[in-house]
Design a protein around this motif. Structure first.
Motif, mmCIF file in Angstrom:
data_model
loop_
_atom_site.group_PDB
_atom_site.id
_atom_site.type_symbol
_atom_site.label_atom_id
_atom_site.label_comp_id
_atom_site.label_asym_id
_atom_site.label_seq_id
_atom_site.Cartn_x
_atom_site.Cartn_y
_atom_site.Cartn_z
ATOM 1 N N GLU A 190 0.915 -1.233 -0.116
ATOM 2 C CA GLU A 190 -0.081 0.010 -0.066
ATOM 3 C C GLU A 190 1.008 1.216 0.022
ATOM 4 O O GLU A 190 0.418 2.283 -0.517
ATOM 5 C CB GLU A 190 -0.989 -0.029 1.133
ATOM 6 C CG GLU A 190 -0.356 -0.110 2.495
ATOM 7 C CD GLU A 190 -0.248 -1.328 3.142
ATOM 8 O OE1 GLU A 190 -0.022 -1.334 4.457
ATOM 9 O OE2 GLU A 190 -0.091 -2.399 2.404
ATOM 10 N N ILE A 191 1.972 1.263 0.568
ATOM 11 C CA ILE A 191 2.922 2.441 0.437
ATOM 12 C C ILE A 191 3.701 2.480 -0.859
ATOM 13 O O ILE A 191 3.552 3.643 -1.402
ATOM 14 C CB ILE A 191 3.980 2.065 1.718
ATOM 15 C CG1 ILE A 191 3.341 2.528 2.969
ATOM 16 C CG2 ILE A 191 5.205 3.113 1.424
ATOM 17 C CD1 ILE A 191 4.198 2.399 4.250
ATOM 18 N N LEU B 1 0.752 3.950 -3.063
ATOM 19 C CA LEU B 1 0.553 5.391 -3.073
ATOM 20 C C LEU B 1 1.825 6.202 -3.577
ATOM 21 O O LEU B 1 1.738 7.291 -4.039
ATOM 22 C CB LEU B 1 0.309 5.531 -1.586
ATOM 23 C CG LEU B 1 -0.163 7.000 -1.265
ATOM 24 C CD1 LEU B 1 -1.373 7.459 -1.941
ATOM 25 C CD2 LEU B 1 -0.558 6.990 0.167
ATOM 26 N N LEU C 111 4.993 3.650 9.845
ATOM 27 C CA LEU C 111 4.571 3.194 8.365
ATOM 28 C C LEU C 111 3.064 4.045 8.307
ATOM 29 O O LEU C 111 2.822 4.374 7.407
ATOM 30 C CB LEU C 111 4.167 1.637 8.439
ATOM 31 C CG LEU C 111 5.326 0.851 8.264
ATOM 32 C CD1 LEU C 111 5.110 -0.581 8.516
ATOM 33 C CD2 LEU C 111 5.979 1.024 6.785
ATOM 34 N N GLN C 112 2.290 4.209 9.294
ATOM 35 C CA GLN C 112 1.222 4.661 9.389
ATOM 36 C C GLN C 112 1.471 6.482 8.916
ATOM 37 O O GLN C 112 0.633 6.947 8.127
ATOM 38 C CB GLN C 112 0.588 4.784 10.700
ATOM 39 C CG GLN C 112 -0.398 3.283 10.978
ATOM 40 C CD GLN C 112 -0.697 3.261 12.201
ATOM 41 O OE1 GLN C 112 -1.868 3.908 12.564
ATOM 42 N NE2 GLN C 112 0.003 2.968 13.320
ATOM 43 N N THR D 203 4.141 7.418 7.369
ATOM 44 C CA THR D 203 4.526 7.598 5.929
ATOM 45 C C THR D 203 3.238 7.534 4.987
ATOM 46 O O THR D 203 3.382 8.359 4.035
ATOM 47 C CB THR D 203 5.326 6.267 5.607
ATOM 48 O OG1 THR D 203 6.575 6.672 6.534
ATOM 49 C CG2 THR D 203 5.840 6.318 4.291
ATOM 50 N N LEU D 204 2.124 6.754 5.217
ATOM 51 C CA LEU D 204 1.076 6.734 4.350
ATOM 52 C C LEU D 204 0.458 8.017 4.402
ATOM 53 O O LEU D 204 0.004 8.711 3.305
ATOM 54 C CB LEU D 204 0.162 5.609 5.062
ATOM 55 C CG LEU D 204 0.589 4.039 4.235
ATOM 56 C CD1 LEU D 204 -0.412 3.253 5.149
ATOM 57 C CD2 LEU D 204 0.052 4.183 2.901
ATOM 58 N N CYS D 205 0.360 8.695 5.419
ATOM 59 C CA CYS D 205 -0.361 9.927 5.458
ATOM 60 C C CYS D 205 0.471 11.011 4.974
ATOM 61 O O CYS D 205 -0.212 11.988 4.086
ATOM 62 C CB CYS D 205 -0.614 10.483 7.169
ATOM 63 S SG CYS D 205 -1.480 11.844 7.255
ATOM 64 N N LEU E 231 2.539 10.595 2.417
ATOM 65 C CA LEU E 231 2.460 10.317 0.912
ATOM 66 C C LEU E 231 0.971 10.762 0.416
ATOM 67 O O LEU E 231 0.987 11.550 -0.715
ATOM 68 C CB LEU E 231 2.478 8.912 0.535
ATOM 69 C CG LEU E 231 3.946 8.342 0.778
ATOM 70 C CD1 LEU E 231 3.752 6.875 0.686
ATOM 71 C CD2 LEU E 231 4.952 8.887 -0.278
ATOM 72 N N GLU E 232 0.030 10.776 1.115
ATOM 73 C CA GLU E 232 -1.313 11.189 0.629
ATOM 74 C C GLU E 232 -1.180 12.752 0.643
ATOM 75 O O GLU E 232 -1.665 13.455 -0.390
ATOM 76 C CB GLU E 232 -2.429 10.847 1.755
ATOM 77 C CG GLU E 232 -2.781 9.365 1.742
ATOM 78 C CD GLU E 232 -3.692 9.018 2.718
ATOM 79 O OE1 GLU E 232 -3.987 9.853 3.480
ATOM 80 O OE2 GLU E 232 -3.888 7.754 2.814
#
Length: 164
Positions: A8-9, A12, A152-153, A155-157, A159-160
């Motif tokens: 998912e990373i 994204l 990781l959480q 990093t996702l945020c 990237l968004e």
């Protein structure tokens, strides 16, 4: 593609590269608790050099002040994990780069370092676009899924926040 990062990373990050390339935008990062993970995710993607201008890993307060120009008064008054600090980090990264957008991240990944006011999993983000008057900033409390999970959480945020 073979990557150590969760799919998912990588997916994204691919969108970040593709959409910013299409928009003709360069990005810069000011990372603390993620320790370069956001830049690492972006550079997993072929063609990322068209998008990523530079990334600052400013883990210590001294690095935030020295590399990005964060005023020591901000850190003393609000702490490194604060909207004021990430705003100054994003501003400093944007001023020192040729990028069009900056995202800054600072947080408490754990297992230590949390408090009642700022528990482990607290991560603050700022996004600043060149030419815009007001940056956006937000504080998130991620589930305490361990140090790697919080990173990781975050990093996702981040990237968004880099999507156009």
């Amino acid at each position: 593609m073979d990557s150590l990062l969760p799919p998912e990373i990588v997916d994204l990050a691919r969108r970040v590269v593709e959409e910013n390339t299409a928009a003709g935008r360069k990005v810069t990062l000011a990372e603390s608790c993620t320790g370069g993970m956001v830049a690492g995710a972006i550079t997993e993607i072929p063609g990322s050099s068209a998008v990523l201008d530079r990334s600052y890993v400013t883990y210590s307060n001294e690095a935030k002040m020295g590399d990005l120009g964060v005023d020591s008064d901000i850190i003393e008054a609000f702490g490194a994990v604060s909207v004021a600090c990430v705003y100054a980090m994003a501003k400093g990264a944007l001023e020192r780069s040729g990028a069009d957008v900056a995202v800054a991240i600072s947080g408490i990944a754990g297992p230590d370092g949390g408090s009642e006011l700022k528990p482990v999993g607290t991560v603050v983000f700022a996004r600043m676009v060149r030419g815009d008057e007001e940056p956006t900033a937000e504080e998130r409390l991620f589930a305490d899924t361990g140090r790697s999970g919080v990173r990781l959480q975050a990093t996702l945020c981040a990237l968004e926040l880099l999507l156009p």
